[in-house]
Enzyme design. Structure first.
Site, PDB file in Angstrom:
ATOM      1  N   HIS A  42       0.793  -1.228   0.000  1.00 41.57           N
ATOM      2  CA  HIS A  42       0.000   0.000   0.000  1.00 41.57           C
ATOM      3  C   HIS A  42       0.836   1.296   0.000  1.00 41.57           C
ATOM      4  CE1 HIS A  42      -3.325  -2.626   1.529  1.00 41.57           C
ATOM      5  NE2 HIS A  42      -2.429  -3.089   2.394  1.00 41.57           N
TER       6      HIS A  42
HETATM    7  O1  RIB Z   1      -4.834  -0.489   5.341  1.00 43.06           O
HETATM    8  C1  RIB Z   1      -3.478  -0.491   4.988  1.00 43.06           C
HETATM    9  C2  RIB Z   1      -2.741   0.575   5.740  1.00 43.06           C
HETATM   10  O2  RIB Z   1      -2.809   0.312   7.144  1.00 43.06           O
HETATM   11  C3  RIB Z   1      -1.237   0.586   5.421  1.00 43.06           C
HETATM   12  O3  RIB Z   1      -0.733   1.876   5.622  1.00 43.06           O
HETATM   13  C4  RIB Z   1      -0.669  -0.343   6.454  1.00 43.06           C
HETATM   14  O4  RIB Z   1       0.720  -0.100   6.698  1.00 43.06           O
HETATM   15  C5  RIB Z   1      -1.492   0.022   7.656  1.00 43.06           C
HETATM   16  O5  RIB Z   1      -0.923   1.176   8.243  1.00 43.06           O
END
Ligand code: RIB
Ligand code: CA
Length: 310
Positions: A236
Site C-alpha cells: 500500500h
Molecule cells: O490499510 C493499509 C494501511 O494500514 C497501510 O498503511 C498499512 O501499513 C497500515 O498502516
C-alpha cells in the site's frame, strides 16, 4: 523536486515507503515521524530506525509521535505485521538515533523552515495534532498525500480501512482542513500485489537489503493469504511516494470524502461522493502497476548500494 515529511507506522509496507522516499533523487525527504498503528508506538518507532539503518538512511531525522488515537483505544494489527510490527527479517540493533523532540515538534520545525508535502501512511493522529496545535503550519503544507480509506470495501470492517479506522476523528480533522489532499485508498493499493515475478526481480538484486525486503514480503504475503485470502500482498504505502515521483503513475477522480464517525457498523468509513459540489480530495483511481514496481525495485537497488557503502 517535492520536499516531503513522511509520517508512518512501520509496518511492512511503510518500510518500502521509507526506502522509496529516501532513494529517489526526485524527493527531498526532510523528516520521518512515527505513529502507533500497525503496532504500538515503541515498536513502530524502533522499526523506522531499523529500516533506516538497514537501508543506509542516516541523514533523515526520525521522531516518535502519538501512542494512541485522539479518542478511544489503540487498535493494532499483529495478525498482519506480527508482534514486532516488522516480522520476517532479523534486524540488528539500529544505529540511526531517535530525534530529541516529538513528532509534532519535528513536523512544526521542519515545515516552518520550508514548505513541504505531508505524506501520511499510518493513522492520521500526528497530522491532526499538528493542524490543531500549530495552525501556523497549515500554510506551509503544500499537499497531504495519504494512504488510507477506500472508495469500495474496507479491510478492518466491511467499510473501514485500517489507517482511518484506528483514528477516524483525526482523519475527519485532516479531510476537513481545506488543505489539498490526495487519497490513495485500498481501491488503488490492491492493484499493487507483490506477485512472484516481483519477488524474483528483488531477489536478483542480490544484496542484504534485498534479502530483508524478500523476508518482509514473505511474512506480509503469508499474513495476507491467511487473513484476507490474497494470493500476494498489496504494498500500500509506497504508492503515495511513487505518485509524487511520477505524477502520471496514478490517475485521480475529484470527489468529496467524509469520515463516518458514529455508525455502529460503519465507523471509520471514507464516504466518497464523486457528485458533490464541494469536493475536498483527489481520490486515487488507476495505478500504472509496472511503472510502480520499476520505481520500487530501483529504490531497493539504490538503498542497497548506500547501505553497503556505509
Ligand atoms: O490499510 C493499509 C494501511 O494500514 C497501510 O498503511 C498499512 O501499513 C497500515 O498502516
Ligand atoms: Ca502504514
Amino acid at each position: 523536486m517535492p520536499a516531503i515529511v513522511l509520517d508512518c507506522d512501520p509496518g511492512h509496507d511503510d518500510a518500502f515507503a521509507i526506502m522509496l522516499a529516501a532513494a529517489s533523487p526526485l524527493i527531498d525527504l526532510l523528516a520521518i515521524t512515527t505513529v502507533a498503528g500497525n503496532q504500538t508506538l515503541p515498536k513502530t518507532t524502533l522499526n523506522a530506525r531499523r529500516v533506516a539503518t538497514a537501508a543506509g538512511i542516516h541523514d533523515v531525522p526520525i521522531a516518535a509521535g502519538a501512542a494512541r488515537p485522539l479518542h478511544g483505544e489503540l487498535h493494532i494489527a499483529p495478525d498482519i505485521h506480527g508482534e514486532s510490527g516488522l516480522d520476517g527479517p532479523r534486524f540488528g540493533e539500529p544505529t540511526v538515533p531517535l530525534a530529541d523532540v516529538g513528532a509534532v515538534e519535528l513536523l512544526r520545525q521542519t515545515l516552518l523552515t520550508q514548505p513541504a508535502t505531508v505524506v501520511a501512511v499510518g493513522p492520521l493522529t500526528n497530522i491532526a495534532m499538528l493542524l490543531r496545535t500549530h495552525p501556523e503550519c497549515a500554510g506551509q503544507i503544500e499537499r497531504i498525500v495519504l494512504m488510507g480509506g477506500s472508495t469500495e470495501r474496507g479491510n478492518v470492517t466491511p467499510y473501514a480501512e485500517f489507517n482511518i479506522y484506528v483514528d477516524p476523528l483525526a482523519a475527519d480533522i485532516v479531510f476537513s482542513s481545506g488543505l489539498p489532499i490526495s487519497m490513495v485508498g485500498l481501491n488503488v493499493s490492491h492493484q499493487a500485489l507483490a506477485e512472484q515475478p516481483i519477488l524474483d526481480r528483488i531477489a536478483a538484486i542480490g544484496t542484504p537489503l534485498a534479502e530483508i525486503c524478500l523476508e518482509l514480503l514473505g511474512f506480509f504475503g503469508t499474513a495476507y493469504r491467511q487473513v484476507h485470502g490474497f494470493a500476494a500482498p498489496p504494498v500500500h504505502d509506497p504508492i503515495t511516494v511513487a505518485a509524487l515521483i511520477e505524477p502520471a503513475i496514478l490517475t485521480y477522480r475529484r470527489g468529496r470524502v467524509d469520515i463516518e464517525l458514529t455508525g455502529e457498523y460503519t465507523r471509520g468509513a471514507t464516504v466518497v461522493d464523486f457528485q458533490s459540489s464541494t469536493p475536498n480530495c483527489d481520490v486515487g483511481d488507476i495505478l500504472d502497476v509496472p511503472a510502480f514496481w520499476d520505481l520500487l525495485i530501483d529504490a531497493i537497488e539504490i538503498c542497497s548500494a548506500r547501505a553497503l557503502a556505509k
